[in-house]
Design a protein around this motif. Structure first.
Motif, PDB file in Angstrom:
ATOM      1  N   VAL A   1      46.052  40.894  80.857  1.00  9.37           N
ATOM      2  CA  VAL A   1      46.606  40.620  79.527  1.00  9.37           C
ATOM      3  C   VAL A   1      48.110  40.875  79.508  1.00  9.37           C
ATOM      4  N   PHE A   2      48.567  41.896  80.231  1.00  6.86           N
ATOM      5  CA  PHE A   2      49.994  42.216  80.307  1.00  6.86           C
ATOM      6  C   PHE A   2      50.805  41.003  80.736  1.00  6.86           C
ATOM      7  N   GLY A   3      50.250  40.198  81.633  1.00  7.66           N
ATOM      8  CA  GLY A   3      50.952  39.034  82.161  1.00  7.66           C
ATOM      9  C   GLY A   3      51.039  37.857  81.221  1.00  7.66           C
ATOM     10  N   TRP A   4      50.425  37.953  80.048  1.00 12.24           N
ATOM     11  CA  TRP A   4      50.614  36.893  79.060  1.00 12.24           C
ATOM     12  C   TRP A   4      52.052  36.885  78.534  1.00 12.24           C
ATOM     13  N   LEU A   5      52.619  38.067  78.382  1.00 16.02           N
ATOM     14  CA  LEU A   5      53.958  38.183  77.805  1.00 16.02           C
ATOM     15  C   LEU A   5      55.008  38.658  78.801  1.00 16.02           C
ATOM     16  N   PHE A   6      54.587  39.504  79.748  1.00 15.87           N
ATOM     17  CA  PHE A   6      55.553  40.145  80.635  1.00 15.87           C
ATOM     18  C   PHE A   6      55.395  39.662  82.079  1.00 15.87           C
ATOM     19  N   ASN A   7      56.498  39.671  82.798  1.00 12.39           N
ATOM     20  CA  ASN A   7      56.441  39.310  84.206  1.00 12.39           C
ATOM     21  C   ASN A   7      55.725  40.407  84.978  1.00 12.39           C
ATOM     22  N   THR A   8      55.089  40.020  86.051  1.00 13.70           N
ATOM     23  CA  THR A   8      54.300  40.946  86.850  1.00 13.70           C
ATOM     24  C   THR A   8      54.554  40.700  88.331  1.00 13.70           C
ATOM     25  N   ALA A   9      54.035  41.604  89.149  1.00 15.33           N
ATOM     26  CA  ALA A   9      54.149  41.416  90.598  1.00 15.33           C
ATOM     27  C   ALA A   9      53.520  40.096  91.010  1.00 15.33           C
ATOM     28  N   GLN A  10      52.391  39.755  90.441  1.00 18.29           N
ATOM     29  CA  GLN A  10      51.691  38.527  90.788  1.00 18.29           C
ATOM     30  C   GLN A  10      52.532  37.293  90.477  1.00 18.29           C
ATOM     31  N   TRP A  11      53.166  37.274  89.318  1.00 16.32           N
ATOM     32  CA  TRP A  11      53.964  36.103  88.938  1.00 16.32           C
ATOM     33  C   TRP A  11      55.292  36.079  89.702  1.00 16.32           C
ATOM     34  N   HIS A  12      55.900  37.249  89.898  1.00 17.17           N
ATOM     35  CA  HIS A  12      57.242  37.269  90.486  1.00 17.17           C
ATOM     36  C   HIS A  12      57.222  36.994  91.990  1.00 17.17           C
ATOM     37  N   GLN A  13      56.127  37.300  92.669  1.00 17.50           N
ATOM     38  CA  GLN A  13      56.058  37.014  94.093  1.00 17.50           C
ATOM     39  C   GLN A  13      56.241  35.521  94.366  1.00 17.50           C
ATOM     40  N   LEU A  14      55.709  34.677  93.491  1.00 15.07           N
ATOM     41  CA  LEU A  14      55.866  33.236  93.661  1.00 15.07           C
ATOM     42  C   LEU A  14      57.333  32.829  93.571  1.00 15.07           C
ATOM     43  N   HIS A  15      58.087  33.502  92.717  1.00 17.91           N
ATOM     44  CA  HIS A  15      59.505  33.189  92.560  1.00 17.91           C
ATOM     45  C   HIS A  15      60.284  33.461  93.849  1.00 17.91           C
ATOM     46  N   HIS A  16      59.773  34.332  94.703  1.00 22.13           N
ATOM     47  CA  HIS A  16      60.433  34.644  95.965  1.00 22.13           C
ATOM     48  C   HIS A  16      59.890  33.830  97.133  1.00 22.13           C
ATOM     49  N   SER A  17      59.114  32.810  96.828  1.00 23.56           N
ATOM     50  CA  SER A  17      58.578  31.958  97.886  1.00 23.56           C
ATOM     51  C   SER A  17      59.700  31.208  98.600  1.00 23.56           C
ATOM     52  N   CYS A  18      59.506  30.990  99.896  1.00 23.37           N
ATOM     53  CA  CYS A  18      60.479  30.205 100.662  1.00 23.37           C
ATOM     54  C   CYS A  18      60.370  28.720 100.326  1.00 23.37           C
TER      55      CYS A  18
ATOM     56  N   ASP B   1      60.253  24.445  95.564  1.00 26.30           N
ATOM     57  CA  ASP B   1      59.658  24.170  94.255  1.00 26.30           C
ATOM     58  C   ASP B   1      58.992  25.416  93.666  1.00 26.30           C
ATOM     59  N   GLU B   2      58.333  26.191  94.519  1.00 27.87           N
ATOM     60  CA  GLU B   2      57.674  27.404  94.034  1.00 27.87           C
ATOM     61  C   GLU B   2      58.687  28.437  93.558  1.00 27.87           C
ATOM     62  N   SER B   3      59.824  28.522  94.234  1.00 22.80           N
ATOM     63  CA  SER B   3      60.834  29.504  93.838  1.00 22.80           C
ATOM     64  C   SER B   3      61.521  29.137  92.533  1.00 22.80           C
ATOM     65  N   ASN B   4      61.445  27.880  92.137  1.00 27.50           N
ATOM     66  CA  ASN B   4      62.048  27.456  90.877  1.00 27.50           C
ATOM     67  C   ASN B   4      61.045  27.555  89.731  1.00 27.50           C
ATOM     68  N   THR B   5      60.307  28.642  89.713  1.00 23.36           N
ATOM     69  CA  THR B   5      59.371  28.951  88.628  1.00 23.36           C
ATOM     70  C   THR B   5      59.499  30.439  88.304  1.00 23.36           C
ATOM     71  N   ASN B   6      58.927  30.827  87.187  1.00 24.12           N
ATOM     72  CA  ASN B   6      58.826  32.241  86.807  1.00 24.12           C
ATOM     73  C   ASN B   6      60.182  32.953  86.889  1.00 24.12           C
ATOM     74  N   TYR B   7      61.141  32.447  86.105  1.00 26.03           N
ATOM     75  CA  TYR B   7      62.504  32.980  86.126  1.00 26.03           C
ATOM     76  C   TYR B   7      62.648  34.312  85.400  1.00 26.03           C
ATOM     77  N   GLY B   8      61.710  34.642  84.541  1.00 26.12           N
ATOM     78  CA  GLY B   8      61.845  35.865  83.761  1.00 26.12           C
ATOM     79  C   GLY B   8      61.951  37.098  84.640  1.00 26.12           C
ATOM     80  N   CYS B   9      62.829  38.000  84.275  1.00 24.95           N
ATOM     81  CA  CYS B   9      62.948  39.255  85.019  1.00 24.95           C
ATOM     82  C   CYS B   9      61.914  40.264  84.534  1.00 24.95           C
ATOM     83  N   VAL B  10      61.840  40.448  83.236  1.00 24.94           N
ATOM     84  CA  VAL B  10      60.889  41.388  82.631  1.00 24.94           C
ATOM     85  C   VAL B  10      59.858  40.649  81.789  1.00 24.94           C
TER      86      VAL B  10
END
Length: 298
Positions: free
Chosen positions: A222-239, A242-251
């Protein structure tokens, strides 16, 4: 294909419990004076790093992300530089003038709202308002950094990591503190955030950032509905570009959901950028001063 995050998994609990727990502690100290609030904020800024490093060693999400001694020494440099060198410099030389300017605009406009509170609950609520406001600005600044080479060059250092770990949250080029401070300076100053509210915002934000970069099998829940999480942010660090251009939120992840850049994909092949090769410390520090051609080849 996006995968649904389990809502009731035990691994959905550590991040929100630790993030909200730290914010409530900071707010309680400020409201009830059982400890110097500034000292507690300083402690809570550092506390997640050793705790999460131990947790990563015991329960890693991916064993290929486990750190060696070279990695640990390099991460120690970034943590030391961030908290003892760059943050104090920008706090004095950059953040204060910008904050004063937007505080003056608020006063001139007659904007009646001020983020102030005297109770623990009030401080947490005020901090959350400030977080969503500053993250709206940070979201667009982050998107711009990924869109234009001129801005990417100060952000690229953060993406040239080949493993995820808690202290990698601090791998931010000193020039990028200009952009990172801008959202907070504008939003919190214009909203008239009190020092106590700012302290809670800092604790909530940094604790989130440390968890978001951790090598742990956390899920968003439920936390991930509003806030960024490890699960969502790991995709942003993908090599993968296209995957890295998602989930821009820091918090906050809400703005990604609203503006169409959210992805719930839960597995990535490689972490990094460009060639995916690990860069030397000197290369990371000199990235902003390289040519466009060199940046594209790294």
């Amino acid at each position: 294909m996006a995968q649904k995050s389990p809502l009731l998994s035990i691994w959905s609990l550590p991040q929100p419990v630790f993030v909200f727990g730290s914010a409530i502690l900071a707010a309680s100290a400020a409201a009830n004076h059982w400890m110097d609030a500034g000292l507690l904020v300083s402690i809570l800024m550092f506390a997640p790093i050793p705790l999460l490093l131990i947790a990563e060693r015991l329960l890693p999400k991916r064993r290929d992300w486990l750190l060696n001694w070279r990695d640990l020494l390099e991460d120690s440099f970034w943590v030391f530089a961030t908290y003892l060198i760059w943050v104090p410099i920008y706090d004095e030389a950059y953040d204060t003038p910008i904050s004063n300017f937007f505080a003056s605009l608020r006063d001139a406009s007659g904007f009646p709202f001020r983020l102030e509170a005297e109770t623990t609950v009030g401080l947490v609520v005020a901090a959350l308002i400030g977080i969503f406001a500053k993250e709206f600005i940070a979201y667009w600044l982050h998107r711009i950094q990924h869109r234009f080479m001129f801005f990417w060059r100060i952000h690229a250092t953060h993406h040239h990591i080949t493993k995820l770990s808690v202290a990698r949250a601090e791998r931010t080029h000193p020039l990028e503190f200009l952009g990172l401070n801008l959202g907070s300076a504008i939003a919190l100053a214009f909203l008239g955030a009190s020092p106590d509210v700012v302290g809670v915002v800092v604790v909530f934000g940094l604790t989130s950032a440390h968890f978001n970069h951790s090598n742990l099998p956390l899920v968003s829940g439920v936390f991930g509905w509003l806030f960024n999480t490890a699960q969502w942010h790991q995709l942003h660090h993908s090599c993968n570009y296209d995957e890295s251009n998602t989930n821009y939120g820091c918090v906050v992840i809400l703005w990604d959901r609203v503006f169409g850049t959210f992805s719930g994909k839960d597995n990535i092949e490689r972490v990094g950028n460009g060639s995916g090769e690990q860069l030397s410390l000197l290369s990371q520090l000199t990235i902003p001063f390289r040519s466009d051609e060199v940046l594209r080849s790294l």
